[in-house]
Design a protein around this motif. Structure first.
Motif, PDB file in Angstrom:
ATOM      1  N   UNK A  22       0.841  -1.201   0.000  1.00 32.06           N
ATOM      2  CA  UNK A  22       0.000   0.000   0.000  1.00 32.06           C
ATOM      3  C   UNK A  22       0.878   1.254   0.000  1.00 32.06           C
ATOM      4  N   UNK A  23       1.927   1.229   0.796  1.00 30.40           N
ATOM      5  CA  UNK A  23       2.862   2.358   0.859  1.00 30.40           C
ATOM      6  C   UNK A  23       3.500   2.601  -0.508  1.00 30.40           C
ATOM      7  N   UNK A  24       3.961   1.516  -1.150  1.00 27.55           N
ATOM      8  CA  UNK A  24       4.569   1.654  -2.473  1.00 27.55           C
ATOM      9  C   UNK A  24       3.578   2.224  -3.490  1.00 27.55           C
ATOM     10  N   UNK A  25       2.349   1.727  -3.462  1.00 26.26           N
ATOM     11  CA  UNK A  25       1.343   2.225  -4.398  1.00 26.26           C
ATOM     12  C   UNK A  25       1.135   3.725  -4.215  1.00 26.26           C
ATOM     13  N   UNK A  26       1.049   4.141  -2.970  1.00 25.90           N
ATOM     14  CA  UNK A  26       0.852   5.561  -2.679  1.00 25.90           C
ATOM     15  C   UNK A  26       2.029   6.389  -3.183  1.00 25.90           C
ATOM     16  N   UNK A  27       3.235   5.908  -2.969  1.00 23.70           N
ATOM     17  CA  UNK A  27       4.432   6.615  -3.436  1.00 23.70           C
ATOM     18  C   UNK A  27       4.409   6.731  -4.957  1.00 23.70           C
ATOM     19  N   UNK A  28       4.086   5.638  -5.630  1.00 24.47           N
ATOM     20  CA  UNK A  28       4.042   5.678  -7.089  1.00 24.47           C
ATOM     21  C   UNK A  28       3.000   6.675  -7.587  1.00 24.47           C
ATOM     22  N   UNK A  29       1.855   6.737  -6.921  1.00 20.83           N
ATOM     23  CA  UNK A  29       0.823   7.699  -7.329  1.00 20.83           C
ATOM     24  C   UNK A  29       1.292   9.137  -7.131  1.00 20.83           C
ATOM     25  N   UNK A  30       1.903   9.398  -5.992  1.00 23.90           N
ATOM     26  CA  UNK A  30       2.395  10.751  -5.699  1.00 23.90           C
ATOM     27  C   UNK A  30       3.488  11.152  -6.692  1.00 23.90           C
ATOM     28  N   UNK A  31       4.285  10.192  -7.124  1.00 25.46           N
ATOM     29  CA  UNK A  31       5.374  10.465  -8.063  1.00 25.46           C
ATOM     30  C   UNK A  31       4.910  10.394  -9.515  1.00 25.46           C
ATOM     31  N   UNK A  32       3.606  10.317  -9.725  1.00 27.00           N
ATOM     32  CA  UNK A  32       3.003  10.272 -11.072  1.00 27.00           C
ATOM     33  C   UNK A  32       3.437   9.050 -11.879  1.00 27.00           C
ATOM     34  N   UNK A  33       3.704   7.952 -11.212  1.00 22.37           N
ATOM     35  CA  UNK A  33       4.040   6.692 -11.878  1.00 22.37           C
ATOM     36  C   UNK A  33       2.813   5.783 -11.827  1.00 22.37           C
ATOM     37  N   UNK A  34       1.808   6.153 -12.620  1.00 20.61           N
ATOM     38  CA  UNK A  34       0.493   5.511 -12.517  1.00 20.61           C
ATOM     39  C   UNK A  34       0.504   4.057 -12.973  1.00 20.61           C
ATOM     40  N   UNK A  35       1.324   3.697 -13.956  1.00 23.75           N
ATOM     41  CA  UNK A  35       1.371   2.300 -14.393  1.00 23.75           C
ATOM     42  C   UNK A  35       1.920   1.402 -13.284  1.00 23.75           C
TER      43      UNK A  35
END
Length: 187
Positions: A18-31
């Motif tokens: 969940x933490x990784x997913x959130x980080x990816x979203x914040x960093x605009x790495x949606x894929x």
């Protein structure tokens, strides 16, 4: 009791994901966020499904809650270890420091120097962009040369152009080779 341990283990996996997913979203790495989100959802459904089968089972609920807490701790550690993304530092100096600028550039950091008017005197500001994984190295260099510098930092979501390209990687590689040579010579 075995179910409670399974739930605990699933939560320990789920929360860092969940933490990784959130980080990816914040960093605009949606894929990447979407891919990680699939795994996250599967673990979540299984763990919560077991808990909801018997809400009177205190051990299952405790396993879920404790696993969530431990997972948060591990997720934070994982985020710090991965250090995904970039950070920019504004380093404010009372006097110009060519030594600091040179040292940062030799280490592979991009540095832009600005001159400004403070309340009582001319001030100098360095804008430095770094990978988060090299942030401590940047701070160590600044601290060793200008320990009284005033610094602020910001996480970058995106950027375009500038020094942070292949030349930065080349300089960082040269700097590490130079450090290794200096260490061998001093031994």
């Amino acid at each position: 009791m075995l179910q409670a341990l399974l739930i605990f283990a699933l939560q320990i996996l789920y929360v860092p994901i969940l933490t990784l997913r959130t980080i990816f979203l914040v960093k605009s790495q949606t894929k990447a966020a979407a891919g990680v989100g699939l795994l996250e959802a599967a673990i979540y459904i299984v763990a919560l499904g077991i808990v909801f089968q018997d809400l009177s089972n205190f051990y299952n609920i405790a396993g879920y809650v404790l696993g969530f807490g431990v997972g948060l701790f591990l997720g934070g550690k994982l985020e710090a270890k991965l250090a995904i993304g970039y950070v920019t530092y504004h380093v404010n100096l009372v006097e110009r420091s060519d030594e600091l600028v040179s040292s940062l550039r030799e280490a592979g950091f991009g540095v832009t120097v600005f001159t400004g008017q403070g309340i009582n005197s001319v001030r100098y500001r360095l804008d430095i962009v770094s990978r988060r994984s090299r942030e401590q190295e940047l701070l160590d260099i600044v601290e060793s040369i200008e320990p009284k510098a005033f610094m602020t930092s910001y996480e970058l979501r995106s950027f375009k152009g500038g020094y942070i390209t292949s030349s930065m990687k080349k300089r960082a590689k040269k700097f590490k080779q130079k450090e290794e040579t200096n260490r061998k010579d001093s031994q």
